[in-house]
Design an enzyme around this catalytic site. Sequence first.
Site, short mmCIF file in Angstrom:
data_model
loop_
_atom_site.label_atom_id
_atom_site.label_comp_id
_atom_site.label_asym_id
_atom_site.label_seq_id
_atom_site.Cartn_x
_atom_site.Cartn_y
_atom_site.Cartn_z
N LYS A 87 0.90 -1.09 -0.12
CA LYS A 87 0.03 0.00 0.13
C LYS A 87 1.11 1.23 0.01
O LYS A 87 1.82 1.32 0.82
CB LYS A 87 -0.86 -0.16 1.23
CG LYS A 87 -2.31 0.81 1.09
CD LYS A 87 -3.16 0.36 2.33
CE LYS A 87 -4.30 1.00 2.20
NZ LYS A 87 -5.02 0.85 3.63
O1 G3P Z 1 -9.22 2.15 4.22
C1 G3P Z 1 -9.09 3.13 4.65
C2 G3P Z 1 -9.67 3.40 5.97
O2 G3P Z 1 -8.92 2.72 7.05
C3 G3P Z 1 -9.97 4.86 6.57
O3 G3P Z 1 -11.22 4.63 7.24
O4 G3P Z 1 -13.17 5.50 8.55
O5 G3P Z 1 -10.64 6.08 9.10
O6 G3P Z 1 -11.87 7.01 7.32
P1 G3P Z 1 -11.61 5.85 8.01
#
Ligand code: G3P
Length: 221
Positions: A87
């Site tokens: 990633k």
């Molecule tokens: O896959 C990306 C993710 O981990 C971000 O999610 O909910 O932290 O915006 P969030």
Amino acid sequence: MKFFIDTANLDQIREAQDLGVLDGVTTNPSLMAKEGISGESNVIQHYLDICEIVDGPVSAEVISTDFEGMVQEGEKLAALHPNIVVKVPMIKDGVKALRYFSQKGIKTNCTLVFSAGQALLAAKAGANYVSPFIGRLDDISTNGLELIGQIRHIYDNYAFQTEILAASVRHTMHLIQCAELGADVMTGPLHTITGLLKHPLTDIGLEQFLADHKKASQVKV
Ligand code: G3P
């Protein structure tokens, strides 16, 4: 549509895997930190543990922000297990690293994508997956789902092979709308997947079926 779980929590990964619908896992440094995983050897062991549970792509994020560092880290991560996907953040050196990994046959997921232009760059650089963060766009009053539709349109125009991995999916409606828009993959917390199960009419209907069955089996003939 493929379902990835966005967590580094082994119990939740196991639970999603047991359901039989899990296709892969995404992690990021914040998710690893949330599980208390730190130090190179622990991080590596954790990725290996995840790869033991799920037979599908497992995204492991580089921490470096310069090209050489990303290459060094990415090659090390990719060598851990055939299912590891490196990633890489959507920054200038990240784009260079995506191209490098693509030429080496190392799978990549371009992360922290918030615009169609960034998604186009990731595809041009040969990323296997592009991760638009829809929830974080919604957080700043910008329609994250519109971005998924825009990227789908652009990728289809040119038959880019890069898969759209809708990330920062926060709830079941995000997931369903991503499916309608043609995202190839979604990644979200466990509840975004298990939430799909829920419908009160299913529960009421099942209760009725079982009650009727019980009544019928008590009737003396
Ligand atoms: O896959 C990306 C993710 O981990 C971000 O999610 O909910 O932290 O915006 P969030």
